[in-house]
Design a protein around this motif. Structure first.
Motif, PDB file in Angstrom:
ATOM      1  N   THR A 132      12.894   3.157  -9.720  1.00 60.12           N
ATOM      2  CA  THR A 132      13.397   4.071 -10.747  1.00 60.12           C
ATOM      3  C   THR A 132      14.247   3.305 -11.757  1.00 60.12           C
ATOM      4  OG1 THR A 132      15.517   4.644  -9.711  1.00 60.12           O
ATOM      5  CG2 THR A 132      13.553   5.829  -8.939  1.00 60.12           C
ATOM      6  N   SER A 133      14.774   4.036 -12.730  1.00 59.47           N
ATOM      7  CA  SER A 133      15.646   3.449 -13.750  1.00 59.47           C
ATOM      8  C   SER A 133      17.090   3.334 -13.296  1.00 59.47           C
ATOM      9  CB  SER A 133      15.583   4.297 -15.034  1.00 59.47           C
ATOM     10  OG  SER A 133      16.009   5.626 -14.768  1.00 59.47           O
ATOM     11  N   HIS A 134      17.387   3.697 -12.058  1.00 59.43           N
ATOM     12  CA  HIS A 134      18.757   3.608 -11.556  1.00 59.43           C
ATOM     13  C   HIS A 134      19.275   2.178 -11.737  1.00 59.43           C
ATOM     14  CE1 HIS A 134      22.188   3.622  -8.809  1.00 59.43           C
ATOM     15  NE2 HIS A 134      22.107   4.950  -8.781  1.00 59.43           N
ATOM     16  N   PRO A 135      20.513   2.023 -12.229  1.00 64.56           N
ATOM     17  CA  PRO A 135      21.044   0.680 -12.500  1.00 64.56           C
ATOM     18  C   PRO A 135      21.021  -0.255 -11.299  1.00 64.56           C
ATOM     19  CG  PRO A 135      22.467   2.358 -13.466  1.00 64.56           C
ATOM     20  CD  PRO A 135      21.460   3.084 -12.637  1.00 64.56           C
ATOM     21  N   ARG A 136      21.134   0.287 -10.111  1.00 66.01           N
ATOM     22  CA  ARG A 136      21.119  -0.562  -8.917  1.00 66.01           C
ATOM     23  C   ARG A 136      19.755  -1.194  -8.666  1.00 66.01           C
ATOM     24  NH1 ARG A 136      20.545   0.463  -2.948  1.00 66.01           N
ATOM     25  NH2 ARG A 136      19.625   2.444  -3.552  1.00 66.01           N
ATOM     26  N   LYS A 137      18.696  -0.511  -9.104  1.00 65.63           N
ATOM     27  CA  LYS A 137      17.350  -0.955  -8.764  1.00 65.63           C
ATOM     28  C   LYS A 137      16.815  -1.937  -9.807  1.00 65.63           C
ATOM     29  CE  LYS A 137      16.207   2.811  -5.663  1.00 65.63           C
ATOM     30  NZ  LYS A 137      15.207   3.792  -5.222  1.00 65.63           N
ATOM     31  N   THR A 138      17.455  -3.079  -9.856  1.00 64.21           N
ATOM     32  CA  THR A 138      17.021  -4.162 -10.729  1.00 64.21           C
ATOM     33  C   THR A 138      15.835  -4.886 -10.105  1.00 64.21           C
ATOM     34  OG1 THR A 138      18.479  -5.750  -9.651  1.00 64.21           O
ATOM     35  CG2 THR A 138      19.403  -4.483 -11.507  1.00 64.21           C
ATOM     36  N   ALA A 139      15.217  -5.775 -10.891  1.00 67.73           N
ATOM     37  CA  ALA A 139      14.139  -6.592 -10.349  1.00 67.73           C
ATOM     38  C   ALA A 139      14.640  -7.429  -9.183  1.00 67.73           C
ATOM     39  CB  ALA A 139      13.558  -7.473 -11.443  1.00 67.73           C
ATOM     40  N   GLN A 140      15.884  -7.898  -9.281  1.00 62.68           N
ATOM     41  CA  GLN A 140      16.446  -8.713  -8.201  1.00 62.68           C
ATOM     42  C   GLN A 140      16.629  -7.885  -6.921  1.00 62.68           C
ATOM     43  OE1 GLN A 140      17.653  -8.595 -11.388  1.00 62.68           O
ATOM     44  NE2 GLN A 140      16.680 -10.552 -11.954  1.00 62.68           N
ATOM     45  N   TRP A 141      17.085  -6.639  -7.075  1.00 62.92           N
ATOM     46  CA  TRP A 141      17.247  -5.781  -5.908  1.00 62.92           C
ATOM     47  C   TRP A 141      15.888  -5.490  -5.270  1.00 62.92           C
ATOM     48  CZ3 TRP A 141      15.595  -0.981  -4.265  1.00 62.92           C
ATOM     49  CH2 TRP A 141      16.291  -0.414  -3.191  1.00 62.92           C
ATOM     50  N   MET A 190       0.791  -1.228   0.000  1.00 62.31           N
ATOM     51  CA  MET A 190       0.000   0.000   0.000  1.00 62.31           C
ATOM     52  C   MET A 190       0.825   1.280   0.000  1.00 62.31           C
ATOM     53  SD  MET A 190      -3.223  -0.706  -0.250  1.00 62.31           S
ATOM     54  CE  MET A 190      -4.160   0.631   0.502  1.00 62.31           C
ATOM     55  N   HIS A 191       2.095   1.186  -0.444  1.00 57.18           N
ATOM     56  CA  HIS A 191       2.889   2.423  -0.533  1.00 57.18           C
ATOM     57  C   HIS A 191       4.115   2.184  -1.400  1.00 57.18           C
ATOM     58  CE1 HIS A 191       4.658   6.112   1.810  1.00 57.18           C
ATOM     59  NE2 HIS A 191       4.923   6.166   0.507  1.00 57.18           N
ATOM     60  N   GLU A 192       4.027   2.647  -2.645  1.00 57.03           N
ATOM     61  CA  GLU A 192       5.182   2.559  -3.527  1.00 57.03           C
ATOM     62  C   GLU A 192       5.156   3.693  -4.547  1.00 57.03           C
ATOM     63  OE1 GLU A 192       8.331   2.217  -3.965  1.00 57.03           O
ATOM     64  OE2 GLU A 192       8.021   0.226  -3.077  1.00 57.03           O
ATOM     65  N   HIS A 193       6.354   4.085  -4.993  1.00 51.46           N
ATOM     66  CA  HIS A 193       6.537   5.098  -6.029  1.00 51.46           C
ATOM     67  C   HIS A 193       7.166   4.437  -7.242  1.00 51.46           C
ATOM     68  CE1 HIS A 193       6.296   8.435  -2.946  1.00 51.46           C
ATOM     69  NE2 HIS A 193       6.705   7.440  -2.181  1.00 51.46           N
ATOM     70  N   ILE A 194       6.920   5.020  -8.412  1.00 54.88           N
ATOM     71  CA  ILE A 194       7.557   4.506  -9.625  1.00 54.88           C
ATOM     72  C   ILE A 194       7.844   5.680 -10.559  1.00 54.88           C
ATOM     73  CG2 ILE A 194       5.413   4.041 -10.889  1.00 54.88           C
ATOM     74  CD1 ILE A 194       6.816   1.386 -11.827  1.00 54.88           C
ATOM     75  N   GLN A 195       8.981   5.622 -11.209  1.00 56.37           N
ATOM     76  CA  GLN A 195       9.403   6.731 -12.067  1.00 56.37           C
ATOM     77  C   GLN A 195       8.513   6.866 -13.296  1.00 56.37           C
ATOM     78  OE1 GLN A 195      13.577   6.638 -13.046  1.00 56.37           O
ATOM     79  NE2 GLN A 195      13.343   7.973 -14.834  1.00 56.37           N
ATOM     80  N   SER A 196       8.238   5.743 -13.962  1.00 56.91           N
ATOM     81  CA  SER A 196       7.464   5.802 -15.205  1.00 56.91           C
ATOM     82  C   SER A 196       6.914   4.424 -15.540  1.00 56.91           C
ATOM     83  CB  SER A 196       8.348   6.297 -16.360  1.00 56.91           C
ATOM     84  OG  SER A 196       9.297   5.304 -16.716  1.00 56.91           O
ATOM     85  N   VAL A 197       6.115   4.387 -16.585  1.00 55.10           N
ATOM     86  CA  VAL A 197       5.562   3.115 -17.061  1.00 55.10           C
ATOM     87  C   VAL A 197       6.672   2.135 -17.421  1.00 55.10           C
ATOM     88  CG1 VAL A 197       4.202   2.061 -18.919  1.00 55.10           C
ATOM     89  CG2 VAL A 197       3.436   4.206 -17.857  1.00 55.10           C
ATOM     90  N   GLN A 198       7.800   2.645 -17.883  1.00 53.14           N
ATOM     91  CA  GLN A 198       8.895   1.780 -18.327  1.00 53.14           C
ATOM     92  C   GLN A 198       9.432   0.887 -17.207  1.00 53.14           C
ATOM     93  OE1 GLN A 198       8.507   4.994 -19.659  1.00 53.14           O
ATOM     94  NE2 GLN A 198       7.761   3.821 -21.423  1.00 53.14           N
TER      95      GLN A 198
END
Length: 299
Positions: free
Chosen positions: A238-247, A19-27
């Motif tokens: 976000t699109s930051h390289p660290r924030k992969t699906a695994q992370w 019930m609480h998340e942010h996302i940069q874009s649809v991508q």
């Protein structure tokens, strides 16, 4: 976006709402869906974000564009995402824009004006009254970031003036060190909820360690208020390289393990931690019952 069907990973519950998340874009939607699938999260509430939240710089701008992104994700995946759009309290057109967002599908409102970085007028300022009145009248939930350590009096005045307003105070109201402050509010205001998110890595690490030092205290608090507590992560996708699906998966799992197990390891912390090992009925309220009740208000 590639469609990802949930169900291959059993969550142990019919539904598990974040019930609480942010996302940069649809991508970034595909990797978020992948991480949700991996951890058994069936639905995520996306909240409108400014550039400051997404990039840690830029100020409170870009939020209208981000509102459009989360509404698009909700439209594409209505079974997986809900949207709470945000507003600039100083915008003279904010009520008109809120009505437009609701017509476009926004299930609630996200406000940052109680956040220390964005506070520039009292929470009870007359400029905000039309927003509170509209939200109360239309049973629209309000996810309201309020630093209770700084703005407790203003928040209490707001709740007294709007007794039917459903408010979610994220991050345990920034009161995980002073739980009695939040406890008094939960007892006083039956339409008040909170979530268990901590936010950015340093806050999350500090919060998990704090709970680990005294799990009984936090377990008892949660069980006393299990009908008003929500699961949330707030790690900002976000699109930051660290924030992969695994992370993302690793951090989501930290939150689940903290609630469900006696001992666990988190990908962000070296030492083993004590968890809360909550009972199934309490977890069901936090993961499913309470979120469904909140989101039903926004229909």
């Amino acid at each position: 976006l590639a469609r990802v069907q949930h169900g291959s990973v059993a969550s142990g519950f019919p539904a598990l709402y974040n019930m609480h998340e942010h996302i940069q874009s649809v991508q970034e939607g595909a990797k978020l869906l992948e991480a949700m699938e991996s951890v058994g999260i069936t639905h995520t509430l996306l909240v409108g974000s400014s550039k400051q939240t997404i990039f840690s710089k830029g100020g409170f701008v870009g939020h209208e564009e981000n509102n459009g992104e989360i509404l698009t994700l909700q439209r594409l995946y209505p079974d997986r995402f809900s949207a709470f759009c945000t507003l600039n309290p100083r915008d003279p057109e904010k009520l008109r824009k809120l009505i437009g967002y609701v017509r476009a599908g926004s299930k609630g409102v996200k406000l940052y004006s109680g956040h220390s970085n964005f506070y520039d007028l009292p929470l009870t300022d007359p400029e905000m009254e039309p927003i509170y009145a509209y939200a109360q009248q239309h049973r629209l939930p309000l996810l309201f970031h309020v630093n209770l350590g700084k703005f407790l009096g203003e928040f209490e005045a707001l709740m007294e003036e709007h007794p039917q307003l459903m408010v979610i105070l994220p991050h345990l109201g920034l009161s995980s060190i002073e739980l009695e402050r939040l406890e008094q509010l939960l007892r006083r205001y039956p339409t008040l909820y909170t979530d268990l998110s901590f936010g950015y890595d340093p806050f999350l690490i500090g919060g998990l360690k704090r709970i680990s030092k005294d799990p009984a205290k936090y377990r008892q608090f949660i069980q006393r208020h299990q009908d008003r507590i929500l699961f949330g992560t707030d790690i900002v996708v976000t699109s930051h390289p660290r924030k992969t699906a695994q992370w993302l998966t690793g951090v989501f799992q930290c939150y689940r393990d903290m609630l469900e197990t006696e001992r666990y390891r988190c990908s962000l912390i070296e030492e083993e931690l004590n968890g809360l090992a909550l009972d199934p009925d309490t977890l069901r309220d936090i993961y499913e019952g309470n979120p469904q009740r909140v989101l039903k208000r926004g229909h």
